[in-house]
Design a protein around this motif. Structure first.
Motif, mmCIF file in Angstrom:
data_model
loop_
_atom_site.group_PDB
_atom_site.id
_atom_site.type_symbol
_atom_site.label_atom_id
_atom_site.label_comp_id
_atom_site.label_asym_id
_atom_site.label_seq_id
_atom_site.Cartn_x
_atom_site.Cartn_y
_atom_site.Cartn_z
ATOM 1 N N VAL A 144 -46.782 -66.649 -37.564
ATOM 2 C CA VAL A 144 -45.526 -66.177 -37.989
ATOM 3 C C VAL A 144 -44.185 -66.845 -38.136
ATOM 4 O O VAL A 144 -43.947 -67.884 -36.886
ATOM 5 C CB VAL A 144 -44.492 -64.679 -38.097
ATOM 6 N N ASP B 9 -42.930 -60.574 -44.313
ATOM 7 C CA ASP B 9 -41.944 -59.853 -43.052
ATOM 8 C C ASP B 9 -41.196 -59.946 -42.590
ATOM 9 O O ASP B 9 -40.188 -60.093 -43.128
ATOM 10 C CB ASP B 9 -43.219 -60.687 -41.536
ATOM 11 N N SER C 194 -47.378 -53.618 -33.820
ATOM 12 C CA SER C 194 -46.546 -54.502 -32.912
ATOM 13 C C SER C 194 -46.289 -54.526 -31.593
ATOM 14 O O SER C 194 -45.867 -53.380 -31.061
ATOM 15 C CB SER C 194 -45.412 -54.477 -34.422
ATOM 16 N N VAL D 284 -53.664 -54.600 -38.724
ATOM 17 C CA VAL D 284 -52.817 -55.997 -37.259
ATOM 18 C C VAL D 284 -51.707 -55.239 -36.689
ATOM 19 O O VAL D 284 -51.561 -54.124 -36.232
ATOM 20 C CB VAL D 284 -51.650 -56.375 -38.721
ATOM 21 N N GLN E 29 -50.651 -61.483 -35.559
ATOM 22 C CA GLN E 29 -50.712 -61.885 -35.700
ATOM 23 C C GLN E 29 -49.564 -62.159 -34.876
ATOM 24 O O GLN E 29 -49.183 -62.114 -33.820
ATOM 25 C CB GLN E 29 -49.095 -61.737 -37.160
ATOM 26 N N TRP F 115 -46.091 -64.561 -33.370
ATOM 27 C CA TRP F 115 -44.896 -64.217 -33.690
ATOM 28 C C TRP F 115 -43.788 -64.739 -32.611
ATOM 29 O O TRP F 115 -44.973 -65.193 -31.757
ATOM 30 C CB TRP F 115 -44.030 -62.458 -33.680
ATOM 31 N N GLN G 136 -49.141 -57.363 -34.200
ATOM 32 C CA GLN G 136 -48.343 -58.413 -34.577
ATOM 33 C C GLN G 136 -47.959 -58.700 -32.719
ATOM 34 O O GLN G 136 -47.121 -57.309 -32.271
ATOM 35 C CB GLN G 136 -47.346 -58.869 -35.522
ATOM 36 N N LYS H 100 -41.641 -53.474 -40.909
ATOM 37 C CA LYS H 100 -42.054 -52.932 -39.544
ATOM 38 C C LYS H 100 -40.734 -51.443 -39.605
ATOM 39 O O LYS H 100 -39.328 -51.834 -39.609
ATOM 40 C CB LYS H 100 -41.764 -53.851 -38.270
#
Length: 297
Positions: free
Chosen positions: A260, A36, A138, A158, A204, A206, A160, A71
């Motif tokens: 992550v 990532d 995200s 996805v 995901q 983080w 995040q 990203k």
């Protein structure tokens, strides 16, 4: 191809080539296949991507077995999903990482001035050009995902989101719905976890070891004594590290989350890795939940 653990590369800028290769090698040895990145990671734009690209050379066969994601969208003082910025940034990321495509491109934080039709068209152009294979977001709410998805002919791959024992609002709010006066019951994201599960969007997580203040909860007995006692006992029962237990708290959840992990130390990656396969019992999972300060009504 996509592992339950993700190696977060936001702190690798200070590592030399050999240290980066050792870290990536440890991740691969631990079964991690997702790496990532973001354009803003490092002291300058693309600094960590450049560090990774300079140090790591995947063979063509290995490249097809790993996921390199990055990203875009955060600029100094504002967010920007404009076509010009996104397309230029993707080209810069590809050059820095020394790859010909990103397996996943994530929109880093919601741009309030973005038009979903324009954003979706930009993402589609990148896919059509072969520069991006999957697109994601995200830190987006359920409603923000819905707006983008309405204009996007492909599934958002996805989202995040920050989540872990020390910052579990993503999960905790749903366990205390409609309770007046309880801070935990506040819905801040439109039920984004359930929305992702419903629509097949990978979550995901983080900062899985952090709390709302940005502190690492593992070993922090001053601020999280009850949680660390519980982590120690559960870790001892399974013969793993507390980091593995914290990872397992997320991977035990049926949402199928990826976690992550952003350490730059190979040994830390090895310590956390067993959590990808460890499944906690219900009593263990809920004990950790309440030990972290969350409420079971």
């Amino acid at each position: 191809m996509s592992s339950r653990l993700v190696l977060g590369c936001m702190r690798i800028e200070s590592l030399d080539d050999e240290a980066v290769r050792s870290l990536v090698g440890a991740a691969l040895d631990a079964g991690i296949t997702v790496f990532d990145h973001a354009d803003i990671y490092g002291s300058a734009r693309h600094a960590c991507e450049q560090r990774f690209g300079d140090a790591v050379r995947f063979t063509p066969a290995k490249r097809e077995q790993v996921v390199v994601q990055s990203k875009v969208g955060i600029r100094e003082g504002y967010y920007d999903f404009s076509r010009e910025h996104v397309e230029r940034t993707v080209d810069e990321s590809l050059a820095a990482l020394r790859v010909d495509h990103l397996d996943v491109l994530l929109l880093h934080r919601p741009d309030a001035l973005a038009d979903p039709d324009d954003t979706a068209a930009t993402l589609e152009r990148l896919v059509a050009a072969g520069k991006v294979r999957e697109v994601g977001v995200s830190n987006h709410t359920a409603g923000q995902m819905d707006l983008l998805q309405r204009s996007l002919p492909r599934r958002i791959f996805v989202n995040q989101l920050q989540c872990g024992l020390g910052h579990a609002a993503l999960i905790a709010s749903g366990l205390a719905a409609n309770i007046v006066g309880l801070e935990q019951s506040a819905d801040r994201d439109g039920g984004v976890l359930d929305a992702c599960r419903r629509d097949g969007v990978v979550v995901q997580a983080w900062s899985p070891f952090g709390d709302a203040s940005g502190r690492v909860v593992l070993g922090d007995r001053e601020n999280h004594p009850v949680l660390n006692d519980a982590l120690d006992e559960v870790a001892a029962a399974h013969g793993v590290s507390t980091a593995a237990v914290a990872v397992s708290w997320l991977t035990t959840h049926p949402a199928g989350m990826q976690v992550v992990v952003g350490s730059t130390r190979p040994e830390r990656i090895a310590e956390a890795a067993p959590g990808a396969e460890l499944r906690l019992s219900r009593p263990e999972w809920y004990r950790l939940f309440t030990a972290a300060g969350h409420t079971l009504p």
